[in-house]
Write a protein that holds these residues in place. Sequence first.
Motif, PDB file in Angstrom:
ATOM      1  N   GLN A   1       0.820  -1.212   0.000  1.00  0.00           N
ATOM      2  CA  GLN A   1       0.000   0.000   0.000  1.00  0.00           C
ATOM      3  C   GLN A   1       0.855   1.264   0.000  1.00  0.00           C
ATOM      4  N   SER A   2       2.147   1.089  -0.190  1.00  0.00           N
ATOM      5  CA  SER A   2       3.043   2.236  -0.089  1.00  0.00           C
ATOM      6  C   SER A   2       3.370   2.812  -1.456  1.00  0.00           C
ATOM      7  N   ALA A   3       3.884   4.030  -1.414  1.00  0.00           N
ATOM      8  CA  ALA A   3       4.308   4.671  -2.651  1.00  0.00           C
ATOM      9  C   ALA A   3       5.691   4.177  -3.060  1.00  0.00           C
ATOM     10  N   THR A   4       6.495   3.781  -2.067  1.00  0.00           N
ATOM     11  CA  THR A   4       7.880   3.400  -2.360  1.00  0.00           C
ATOM     12  C   THR A   4       8.261   2.100  -1.648  1.00  0.00           C
ATOM     13  N   TYR A   5       9.344   1.496  -2.107  1.00  0.00           N
ATOM     14  CA  TYR A   5       9.862   0.303  -1.446  1.00  0.00           C
ATOM     15  C   TYR A   5      10.588   0.697  -0.152  1.00  0.00           C
ATOM     16  N   SER A   6      10.550  -0.190   0.839  1.00  0.00           N
ATOM     17  CA  SER A   6      11.195   0.097   2.129  1.00  0.00           C
ATOM     18  C   SER A   6      12.619  -0.417   2.191  1.00  0.00           C
ATOM     19  N   PHE A   7      12.888  -1.500   1.478  1.00  0.00           N
ATOM     20  CA  PHE A   7      14.199  -2.127   1.562  1.00  0.00           C
ATOM     21  C   PHE A   7      14.885  -2.110   0.199  1.00  0.00           C
ATOM     22  N   THR A   8      16.171  -2.374   0.225  1.00  0.00           N
ATOM     23  CA  THR A   8      16.907  -2.625  -1.003  1.00  0.00           C
ATOM     24  C   THR A   8      17.118  -4.129  -1.090  1.00  0.00           C
ATOM     25  N   ILE A   9      16.857  -4.697  -2.248  1.00  0.00           N
ATOM     26  CA  ILE A   9      16.987  -6.143  -2.392  1.00  0.00           C
ATOM     27  C   ILE A   9      18.133  -6.480  -3.340  1.00  0.00           C
TER      28      ILE A   9
END
Lengths: 260, 260
Positions: free
Chosen positions: A109-117
Amino acid sequence: MNAMDEPTKKRRSGRQSCADQGEVACIDCNLFGFLQLFASLTPEMLTHFLTTHMPLAKGEVVYRAGQPFEGIYAVKSGGLKSIVMQEPYGEQVASFHLPGELMGVEDLQSATYSFTIIALEESKVCFMPLKQGGLQREPLPSSREQMVKILLEHLRQCQRQGLILGMRTAEERLGAFFLNLAERYARHGFPMHEFRVPMMQNDIANHLGLAMETVSRTLKHFRELEMLTIRGKRGRILNPGCMQSITQYCFLKKGTDEQE
Amino acid sequence: MNAMDEPTKKRRSGRQSCADQGEVACIDCNLFGFLQLFASLTPEMLTHFLTTHMPLAKGEVVYRAGQPFEGIYAVKSGGLKSIVMQEPYGEQVASFHLPGELMGVEDLQSATYSFTIIALEESKVCFMPLKQGGLQREPLPSSREQMVKILLEHLRQCQRQGLILGMRTAEERLGAFFLNLAERYARHGFPMHEFRVPMMQNDIANHLGLAMETVSRTLKHFRELEMLTIRGKRGRILNPGCMQSITQYCFLKKGTDEQE
DNA sequence: CGGGGACTTGAACGAGCTCAACTCTAGTGG
DNA sequence: CCACTAGAGTTGAGCTCGTTCAAGTCCCCG
């Protein structure tokens, strides 16, 4: 090719060996259940998403924290890690992603990713594009439960991880970590006591809040106890009972007592 | 009561002080959003669930791990902890529950509860009965997103906790823990830099994998740095910047950049 | 005002960290 | 196919942070 395998061990019928690349069958992949949520998908689209595997080289970035959310990924083969960057202090490994598991779920539900994968080794991932701001494609009314189920499964795995990280000694943390790893492979059709270890000790140490040297020494200790051996990317649990008594790792829910 | 006015009216009652019992307004309680999921609820039932607060004495058990799942709880006031029992070794504190937060969400689709929940102090909780095996009451089609939102919020809080527990030093872990605590109070309308600490140091230590003495000494150090003071059940952040630089605690998503 | 639990403080020990040297392994190019 | 190399893992020595144990203080609640 099988020269490295133990001579006494036969390939289990159907089951996959940890020696091969460790690819999940598409039917065992969580993305399969996930895709079924969307009424707008034609069978052809379903097949497309499931059979299009983008290959990644070791160290390659799938997405970075802060980039706009574009969709969910699933691991087909290999292994990846989610990290956050602590500016001058380097990275912290938040979690690992194994074949059959989804990545990016927490950002639905977010506008952006929280982590780097980042890929830990050569890997293949599948992608399910979702418009920013959540589920634009309408989930089937009948599979509402399925969506909830996926999120619940993630929540429980996350809580299990929290219990592991809350343990006091390095032995407990490491033992519990590998039990959890084996369990997660087993859930997707791999043999339980013989599993891959796609991440290097550096990443494990970082993730568990330990020094790499401590990981190495503790693993040596486990080997001496004939409890668990890690050789290269291959792990084997020799004494599950000993493992559990040392780690005090309680499996919580295995997902077997759920209702359908 | 206030919960009965138009739900659309988004009225934050005047900010509350940490000195009082720390009761959330019903409008700020997550159970409010949760209850809206169920089409079968009459306004009277909604009011009933929101205004019936069962009181708990300190140490009282809400439910035990292994008991059949019967529903979701919400914290109205006070504070509680989720624990797992490691048989001969005592308990492990998995998480804490503050006013406005839901308890038992992770067991929505399960037959039994995973954790044991205990009141840390005199508390009031609300209860939403749900038949075993998930959501028997039909969620409103239009509020499917709301359900997903709740689970996502829990998942993200759990991941944040994981990052805290993965930190290396006692200072980082403790600092990040209190930042998170303050943040969670702030989310439900309490002042940000002045918050309650319902749990005793023993529980904090257990949760973070530290010794109680270490918690005490580290808090003393924080006090000397004029960064953070804990006096009894009252906490105050004196220097947020210092706090963040010491703890390296990244707030991830505050829930503000979500789409509706 | 008294008692007990929560917290504090001190001293000594030990698990885990750091630094550094070394070995092993996998991947590379000849 | 092998030699070379860089990175991953191992091992050792010394030190630090956090633990443990024990005694003492504070504070809440009856």
